[in-house]
Design a protein around this motif. Structure first.
Motif, short mmCIF file in Angstrom:
data_model
loop_
_atom_site.label_atom_id
_atom_site.label_comp_id
_atom_site.label_asym_id
_atom_site.label_seq_id
_atom_site.Cartn_x
_atom_site.Cartn_y
_atom_site.Cartn_z
N UNK A 1 0.82 -1.03 -0.01
CA UNK A 1 -0.04 -0.12 -0.18
C UNK A 1 0.80 1.29 0.16
N UNK A 2 1.92 1.37 0.61
CA UNK A 2 2.73 2.52 0.37
C UNK A 2 3.36 2.89 -1.10
N UNK A 3 3.10 1.92 -1.89
CA UNK A 3 3.27 2.28 -3.47
C UNK A 3 2.18 2.66 -4.06
N UNK A 4 1.18 2.26 -3.50
CA UNK A 4 -0.24 2.45 -4.34
C UNK A 4 -0.56 4.02 -4.78
N UNK A 5 -0.31 4.98 -3.90
CA UNK A 5 -0.84 6.25 -4.11
C UNK A 5 0.15 6.75 -5.44
N UNK A 6 1.49 6.38 -5.44
CA UNK A 6 2.20 6.71 -6.48
C UNK A 6 1.94 6.24 -7.71
N UNK A 7 1.32 5.11 -8.06
CA UNK A 7 1.24 4.52 -8.93
C UNK A 7 -0.31 4.87 -9.71
N UNK A 8 -1.05 4.97 -8.66
CA UNK A 8 -2.39 5.60 -8.99
C UNK A 8 -2.32 7.03 -9.78
N UNK A 9 -1.53 7.65 -9.40
CA UNK A 9 -1.17 8.81 -10.12
C UNK A 9 -0.35 8.85 -11.42
N UNK A 10 0.00 7.71 -11.81
CA UNK A 10 0.79 7.43 -13.10
C UNK A 10 -0.15 8.03 -14.33
N UNK A 11 0.25 8.81 -15.14
CA UNK A 11 -0.39 8.93 -16.26
C UNK A 11 0.28 9.15 -17.66
N UNK A 12 1.46 8.38 -17.58
CA UNK A 12 1.99 8.28 -18.73
C UNK A 12 1.68 7.00 -19.49
N UNK A 13 1.14 7.17 -20.72
CA UNK A 13 0.61 6.15 -21.40
C UNK A 13 1.27 4.90 -21.56
N UNK B 1 4.93 -10.41 1.27
CA UNK B 1 5.96 -9.60 2.40
C UNK B 1 5.08 -8.61 3.07
N UNK B 2 4.06 -8.10 2.27
CA UNK B 2 3.33 -6.75 2.86
C UNK B 2 1.93 -7.37 3.61
N UNK B 3 1.83 -8.66 3.63
CA UNK B 3 0.72 -9.11 4.58
C UNK B 3 1.03 -8.97 6.08
N UNK B 4 0.11 -8.41 6.84
CA UNK B 4 0.23 -7.98 7.92
C UNK B 4 0.38 -9.45 8.78
N UNK B 5 1.39 -9.61 9.76
CA UNK B 5 1.42 -10.85 10.63
C UNK B 5 0.36 -10.80 11.77
N UNK B 6 -0.42 -9.67 12.01
CA UNK B 6 -1.54 -9.66 12.85
C UNK B 6 -2.76 -10.04 12.05
N UNK B 7 -3.39 -11.11 12.21
CA UNK B 7 -4.63 -11.39 11.25
C UNK B 7 -5.78 -10.16 11.33
N UNK B 8 -5.88 -9.53 12.35
CA UNK B 8 -6.92 -8.80 12.60
C UNK B 8 -6.55 -7.58 11.56
N UNK B 9 -5.26 -7.40 11.22
CA UNK B 9 -5.11 -6.25 10.29
C UNK B 9 -5.25 -6.52 8.80
N UNK B 10 -5.51 -7.73 8.50
CA UNK B 10 -5.58 -8.02 7.21
C UNK B 10 -7.10 -7.53 6.68
N UNK B 11 -8.30 -7.78 7.19
CA UNK B 11 -9.73 -7.14 6.46
C UNK B 11 -9.38 -5.71 6.15
N UNK C 1 -1.32 -16.38 3.31
CA UNK C 1 -0.86 -16.03 2.02
C UNK C 1 -2.09 -16.33 0.90
N UNK C 2 -2.43 -17.79 0.96
CA UNK C 2 -3.63 -17.92 -0.27
C UNK C 2 -4.80 -17.21 -0.03
N UNK C 3 -5.28 -17.11 1.26
CA UNK C 3 -6.56 -16.23 1.47
C UNK C 3 -6.47 -14.83 0.79
N UNK C 4 -5.35 -14.25 1.20
CA UNK C 4 -5.01 -13.03 0.54
C UNK C 4 -4.77 -12.88 -1.01
N UNK C 5 -4.26 -13.84 -1.48
CA UNK C 5 -4.04 -14.00 -3.05
C UNK C 5 -5.40 -14.20 -3.46
#
Length: 237
Positions: A31-43, A54-64, A100-104
């Protein structure tokens, strides 16, 4: 070169200059990179937003909440594909395979629902990912990024509908890898830089990769450029 690059990361390199007429699938692994790429407007650059293992939280409550954030990011960005996401055995102790499978699966199903292409990652989990794809049967174009597995694994992925993306690296000096590449259907081959996580300057990386792959396939570089660009159309559009 007027190229198709099936997997790279432009957000860590904001001064990256795409070649006019090329196409670059640029992935965000968290998620730290999503805002940068969402602004990408080069065709030339098509953004992909994903949750890497590696970006999946280790605390299950943080995943939803993270999945809700992911859904909003993708749904509000019609140009964005989904990825980089997948399975990675290196993180199984912190993030079990089942989690990992659940998130994927969540990401794959949203991609299918929205008709978005997907960029998939796996490390030491080729069998697990193949099983998941065989069960899910995602009806949307998807790439296995950085593919360097055995021929029988390639066959298994091809049956799921995957495109196999080949990147730079020492595997091109391995005769068994090169034999696997020669057996791939030309219609499923893509090439990628995984930039900036490769050593030489970008242009040199891609020049060497295309020349090396063309030599292994026994064709000239221009023919390979045309093959990869044609295969990449379903991800570009």
């Amino acid at each position: 070169m007027d190229i198709f690059d099936a997997h790279m990361h432009s957000s860590p390199v904001p001064d990256f200059v795409p070649a006019p007429g090329g196409c670059y699938l640029s992935c965000a692994a968290g998620p730290e990179d999503w805002p940068l790429l969402k602004k990408e407007n080069r065709p030339e650059i098509r953004p992909f937003l994903g949750i890497h293992p590696m970006a999946i939280p280790q605390v299950p409550e943080e995943i939803p909440p993270l999945l809700d954030q992911f859904d909003r990011a993708v749904q509000s960005s019609p140009r964005c594909g989904v990825g980089e996401c997948g399975l990675d055995r290196r993180y199984y102790k912190q993030i079990p395979r089942s989690l990992q499978e659940k998130v994927l699966i969540h990401q794959l199903r949203l991609a299918v629902q929205l008709n978005r292409p997907v960029s998939l990652h796996q490390v030491k989990a080729a069998g697990a990912l193949a099983e998941l794809l065989e069960a899910e049967k995602p009806d949307t174009p998807f790439i296995l990024h950085g593919f360097k597995e055995k021929p029988e694994t390639a066959e298994r992925y091809l049956k799921t509908g995957a495109f196999l993306s080949l990147g730079p690296g020492r595997q091109w000096n391995d005769s068994s890898f090169c034999s696997m590449v020669r057996r791939l259907p030309r219609s499923r081959i893509l090439l990628e830089s995984d930039w900036p996580y490769t050593d030489p300057p970008y242009e040199k990386t891609m020049k060497i990769l295309y020349e090396t792959a063309a030599a292994v396939l026994g064709i000239d570089r221009e023919e390979l450029l045309d093959i990869v660009k044609n295969n990449g159309k379903v991800f570009k559009n």
